[in-house]
Design a protein around this motif. Sequence first.
Motif, PDB file in Angstrom:
ATOM      1  N   ALA B  56       0.830  -1.220   0.000  1.00  0.00           N
ATOM      2  CA  ALA B  56       0.000   0.000   0.000  1.00  0.00           C
ATOM      3  C   ALA B  56       0.855   1.256   0.000  1.00  0.00           C
ATOM      4  O   ALA B  56       0.464   2.292  -0.541  1.00  0.00           O
ATOM      5  N   LYS B  57       2.031   1.154   0.619  1.00  0.00           N
ATOM      6  CA  LYS B  57       2.889   2.341   0.748  1.00  0.00           C
ATOM      7  C   LYS B  57       3.738   2.599  -0.491  1.00  0.00           C
ATOM      8  O   LYS B  57       4.206   3.711  -0.701  1.00  0.00           O
ATOM      9  N   LEU B  58       3.976   1.579  -1.295  1.00  0.00           N
ATOM     10  CA  LEU B  58       4.895   1.744  -2.425  1.00  0.00           C
ATOM     11  C   LEU B  58       4.225   2.470  -3.595  1.00  0.00           C
ATOM     12  O   LEU B  58       3.002   2.412  -3.768  1.00  0.00           O
ATOM     13  N   ASN B  59       5.042   3.131  -4.375  1.00  0.00           N
ATOM     14  CA  ASN B  59       4.555   3.981  -5.465  1.00  0.00           C
ATOM     15  C   ASN B  59       5.068   3.471  -6.815  1.00  0.00           C
ATOM     16  O   ASN B  59       5.954   2.608  -6.853  1.00  0.00           O
ATOM     17  N   PRO B  60       4.536   4.027  -7.914  1.00  0.00           N
ATOM     18  CA  PRO B  60       5.061   3.644  -9.224  1.00  0.00           C
ATOM     19  C   PRO B  60       6.580   3.834  -9.290  1.00  0.00           C
ATOM     20  O   PRO B  60       7.106   4.833  -8.798  1.00  0.00           O
ATOM     21  N   GLY B  61       7.243   2.863  -9.885  1.00  0.00           N
ATOM     22  CA  GLY B  61       8.700   2.946 -10.024  1.00  0.00           C
ATOM     23  C   GLY B  61       9.448   2.216  -8.920  1.00  0.00           C
ATOM     24  O   GLY B  61      10.648   1.960  -9.052  1.00  0.00           O
ATOM     25  N   ASP B  62       8.765   1.905  -7.812  1.00  0.00           N
ATOM     26  CA  ASP B  62       9.426   1.223  -6.688  1.00  0.00           C
ATOM     27  C   ASP B  62       9.578  -0.273  -6.992  1.00  0.00           C
ATOM     28  O   ASP B  62       8.874  -0.815  -7.840  1.00  0.00           O
ATOM     29  N   THR B  63      10.510  -0.872  -6.248  1.00  0.00           N
ATOM     30  CA  THR B  63      10.766  -2.311  -6.419  1.00  0.00           C
ATOM     31  C   THR B  63      10.458  -3.022  -5.107  1.00  0.00           C
ATOM     32  O   THR B  63      10.796  -2.511  -4.033  1.00  0.00           O
ATOM     33  N   PHE B  64       9.845  -4.181  -5.214  1.00  0.00           N
ATOM     34  CA  PHE B  64       9.522  -4.937  -4.004  1.00  0.00           C
ATOM     35  C   PHE B  64       9.740  -6.410  -4.298  1.00  0.00           C
ATOM     36  O   PHE B  64       9.338  -6.904  -5.357  1.00  0.00           O
ATOM     37  N   ALA B  65      10.392  -7.091  -3.353  1.00  0.00           N
ATOM     38  CA  ALA B  65      10.591  -8.536  -3.511  1.00  0.00           C
ATOM     39  C   ALA B  65      10.411  -9.190  -2.156  1.00  0.00           C
ATOM     40  O   ALA B  65      10.753  -8.607  -1.123  1.00  0.00           O
ATOM     41  N   VAL B  66       9.841 -10.377  -2.181  1.00  0.00           N
ATOM     42  CA  VAL B  66       9.666 -11.147  -0.945  1.00  0.00           C
ATOM     43  C   VAL B  66      10.381 -12.490  -1.144  1.00  0.00           C
ATOM     44  O   VAL B  66      10.143 -13.194  -2.138  1.00  0.00           O
ATOM     45  N   ALA B  67      11.258 -12.800  -0.198  1.00  0.00           N
ATOM     46  CA  ALA B  67      12.007 -14.058  -0.311  1.00  0.00           C
ATOM     47  C   ALA B  67      11.911 -14.820   1.005  1.00  0.00           C
ATOM     48  O   ALA B  67      11.738 -14.217   2.067  1.00  0.00           O
ATOM     49  N   SER B  68      12.033 -16.114   0.902  1.00  0.00           N
ATOM     50  CA  SER B  68      11.929 -16.921   2.123  1.00  0.00           C
ATOM     51  C   SER B  68      13.331 -17.229   2.655  1.00  0.00           C
ATOM     52  O   SER B  68      14.307 -17.274   1.893  1.00  0.00           O
ATOM     53  N   ILE B  69      13.403 -17.399   3.967  1.00  0.00           N
ATOM     54  CA  ILE B  69      14.670 -17.811   4.589  1.00  0.00           C
ATOM     55  C   ILE B  69      14.508 -19.286   4.946  1.00  0.00           C
ATOM     56  O   ILE B  69      13.614 -19.644   5.725  1.00  0.00           O
ATOM     57  N   ASN B  70      15.347 -20.078   4.361  1.00  0.00           N
ATOM     58  CA  ASN B  70      15.294 -21.512   4.712  1.00  0.00           C
ATOM     59  C   ASN B  70      16.722 -22.046   4.816  1.00  0.00           C
ATOM     60  O   ASN B  70      17.635 -21.288   5.161  1.00  0.00           O
ATOM     61  N   THR B  71      16.927 -23.254   4.441  1.00  0.00           N
ATOM     62  CA  THR B  71      18.255 -23.857   4.654  1.00  0.00           C
ATOM     63  C   THR B  71      19.335 -23.142   3.846  1.00  0.00           C
ATOM     64  O   THR B  71      20.391 -22.807   4.365  1.00  0.00           O
ATOM     65  N   GLY B  72      19.049 -22.905   2.598  1.00  0.00           N
ATOM     66  CA  GLY B  72      20.008 -22.179   1.757  1.00  0.00           C
ATOM     67  C   GLY B  72      19.292 -21.016   1.102  1.00  0.00           C
ATOM     68  O   GLY B  72      18.559 -21.196   0.141  1.00  0.00           O
ATOM     69  N   SER B  73      19.509 -19.830   1.645  1.00  0.00           N
ATOM     70  CA  SER B  73      18.703 -18.678   1.199  1.00  0.00           C
ATOM     71  C   SER B  73      19.385 -17.863   0.110  1.00  0.00           C
ATOM     72  O   SER B  73      18.773 -16.960  -0.452  1.00  0.00           O
ATOM     73  N   PHE B  74      20.675 -18.179  -0.151  1.00  0.00           N
ATOM     74  CA  PHE B  74      21.374 -17.379  -1.163  1.00  0.00           C
ATOM     75  C   PHE B  74      21.052 -17.955  -2.548  1.00  0.00           C
ATOM     76  O   PHE B  74      21.871 -18.562  -3.219  1.00  0.00           O
ATOM     77  N   SER B  75      19.815 -17.734  -2.945  1.00  0.00           N
ATOM     78  CA  SER B  75      19.380 -18.296  -4.223  1.00  0.00           C
ATOM     79  C   SER B  75      18.185 -17.495  -4.744  1.00  0.00           C
ATOM     80  O   SER B  75      17.334 -17.041  -3.960  1.00  0.00           O
ATOM     81  N   GLU B  76      18.124 -17.349  -6.080  1.00  0.00           N
ATOM     82  CA  GLU B  76      16.991 -16.644  -6.697  1.00  0.00           C
ATOM     83  C   GLU B  76      15.699 -17.427  -6.504  1.00  0.00           C
ATOM     84  O   GLU B  76      14.613 -16.861  -6.530  1.00  0.00           O
ATOM     85  N   LYS B  77      15.864 -18.741  -6.305  1.00  0.00           N
ATOM     86  CA  LYS B  77      14.673 -19.582  -6.139  1.00  0.00           C
ATOM     87  C   LYS B  77      13.908 -19.212  -4.873  1.00  0.00           C
ATOM     88  O   LYS B  77      12.716 -19.487  -4.745  1.00  0.00           O
ATOM     89  N   ASN B  78      14.638 -18.626  -3.937  1.00  0.00           N
ATOM     90  CA  ASN B  78      13.981 -18.247  -2.679  1.00  0.00           C
ATOM     91  C   ASN B  78      13.073 -17.023  -2.831  1.00  0.00           C
ATOM     92  O   ASN B  78      12.269 -16.729  -1.957  1.00  0.00           O
ATOM     93  N   ILE B  79      13.270 -16.308  -3.936  1.00  0.00           N
ATOM     94  CA  ILE B  79      12.424 -15.119  -4.138  1.00  0.00           C
ATOM     95  C   ILE B  79      11.027 -15.605  -4.530  1.00  0.00           C
ATOM     96  O   ILE B  79      10.841 -16.199  -5.587  1.00  0.00           O
ATOM     97  N   GLN B  80      10.052 -15.351  -3.678  1.00  0.00           N
ATOM     98  CA  GLN B  80       8.697 -15.857  -3.887  1.00  0.00           C
ATOM     99  C   GLN B  80       7.891 -14.939  -4.806  1.00  0.00           C
ATOM    100  O   GLN B  80       7.050 -15.394  -5.562  1.00  0.00           O
ATOM    101  N   ALA B  81       8.154 -13.681  -4.691  1.00  0.00           N
ATOM    102  CA  ALA B  81       7.453 -12.720  -5.560  1.00  0.00           C
ATOM    103  C   ALA B  81       8.321 -11.485  -5.691  1.00  0.00           C
ATOM    104  O   ALA B  81       8.962 -11.067  -4.723  1.00  0.00           O
TER     105      ALA B  81
END
Lengths: 469, 216
Positions: B56-81
Amino acid sequence: MTGLLDSLPLWLWFVLALVALFVARRPVHQGIFSLARFFHQSLRLGASAVSAAELRLQERNREVLLAVGREAAERHVEREFDRIESTMKKELAQYPTLHRHLCEQLTAIDEDYVRSAEVPPEPTNWAKAIKAVADIPAKQDPVVGDVLETIHNSMRKAESKALEVYRESARERHQLLKRMMPHWRSMLTTLGRVNKSVDSVIRRAGAIDGHMERYEEIQAGSERARRMLSSSSLSQFFISAFVLTIAVGGALINFHLIARPMTEMVGGTSYIGSFKIADISALVIILVEITMGLFAMECLRITRLFPVIGSLSDKLRTRMMWAAFVLLFFLATVEAGLAFMREILMQEDLAVSAQLRGDEVAATSGGVYWITTAAQMGMGFILPFALTFVAIPLENFIASARTVIGVVTAFLLRILSVTLRLAGTAALRAGTMLVRLYDIVIFFPLWLENKVLDWRARTGGSKSVEKAS
Amino acid sequence: MKIVFPSMAVLACSLLLNACGEPVARNQGVYMLIDTSGTYTRELDKAQQVINFTLAKLNPGDTFAVASINTGSFSEKNIQAKVTFDDRPSVTNKQKRAFQESIQQFVEETEAAAYTDITGGLLQAVEYLNEKRPGTKTILIFSDLKEEIKEGYNRDVPLALDGFNLVALNVTKLRSDNIDPTEYLGRLEDWQGRVEQSGGSWRVINDLERLEKILP
């Protein structure tokens, strides 16, 4: 340095300083006085220069004020002449027709009048003969009686016939007089109209007299005219500033109406400097609208900000006016569209916020929004046209600002001149004060000097007395 | 008129000079790390609340990503959206809706992980945000901050957090923290020290009622 200071006791330093100051007293006094005089004269010179500048500015202000007043008076006179011209064109251009009409009506009335004149009935020639027969003495004669009776009846018939003819002629006369009535009334109306036109011309002539009187006063550059123009200019300045402030408020509302939907057209993340391109675009649209309004007003000769437009031919001016109006109309339509889009975006934002909050239903069943949509669209369409009228206060503001800025600058220059003069005097007095302070510091050597001089004077006086004795 | 034209020219020149200068990025980049290890998966509803608020707070042009923390988090696969919002607000709204749906799916389908690789997640976040080059970079860490690295994973890597704002959210107390609170406080201090030494700023927000402070 500290070693040098410590080499002698403090009191000795003090004494030495006193002696040094005493010895240097005269040149120090002269130096202080010279410096004070230098500042005094410089500041006075500066004050004179500022005073001269103020006078020049006042003179220029006066010229500007009179020129503006002259221009305004010329415009008033011109406008009154225009009005008289239109009255003349409208009413008195038809005067020959009117005159002919009046003449025709008068001729008709005259003819009717002549025809309605009463013609006395002609006396009958045979009345004398009847009278002679009637005077016959033999009245008892039955033959004579019959003749007389017959004559009497004939007379009665002739009388009634004559009466009938007379009545007929009187009726005809009345008919003629009746026919004259509309002619009279028409003449009265026509003359009333002429009277009205003449009255209007007389009234306008009176107004022109007033304007001309004022114009002559301005031309002569009288103090009364200057005062009048100055106060009028100040009031115009404040009134136009007030109206312009209102207009700025309107422009701001207009800006907010279209700034957000503009992001949909030009994007919301591009910047020029620290300003969003969408905001700049919205501002440019509003400024272009105001400019179109200015041109339209200029073409209508309501304002005179651009002499070039005023000097164009009427045909070209009219075309230009229509072009400005069409552009303004187009931009107003665009604004109405943007206002509509703003409402849609707002509804969408509300829906997304509601969805993110989890109360989707509440957001989508919000109710009827057509009133706000219509209001926004209406404002988007009307405000550009309303802003068109900014041209009038803007012209007044620019014209009056020249005078007001001139007056304020002259006032500031006067204050500066007075301040410089005061500072000059203060510098001179400060020099004297410094000399006195210097003498206060070395009061002891001075006192001693005085004592020595007194003693010398006394001993010198006693010696001379002794020598004289 | 004599004053108006020069002042307009000066204004135009300054505007042009401003425009010709180095373009300044004004958009925001937000990367949210969500701990999915062990019992912390129960907190995912709260994480969704934070994501919705951020959206709700973000505006046009902003970037947002949600990633999970699990056993090996240094991976693009962890980015959920992930999303970079469009210039146009209407498109941005559609993107927000789609993003929310992706997160909903993630919350419903996610399973508890055995380990908690926060450092790997941070490294991924730094890499992602540096690539996007936003004006302000914020990393939200929705975790209890208890890191558990699987054997064999090397996470002794220096973090380059210069210009990053790190916000730890909902740092819940573990059972052991209740027994010994210094463990909890020490954990927070360790992370703060690590982040600040790497050049980043550190904040902790446990009260999810005052989320308005999470973005700068």
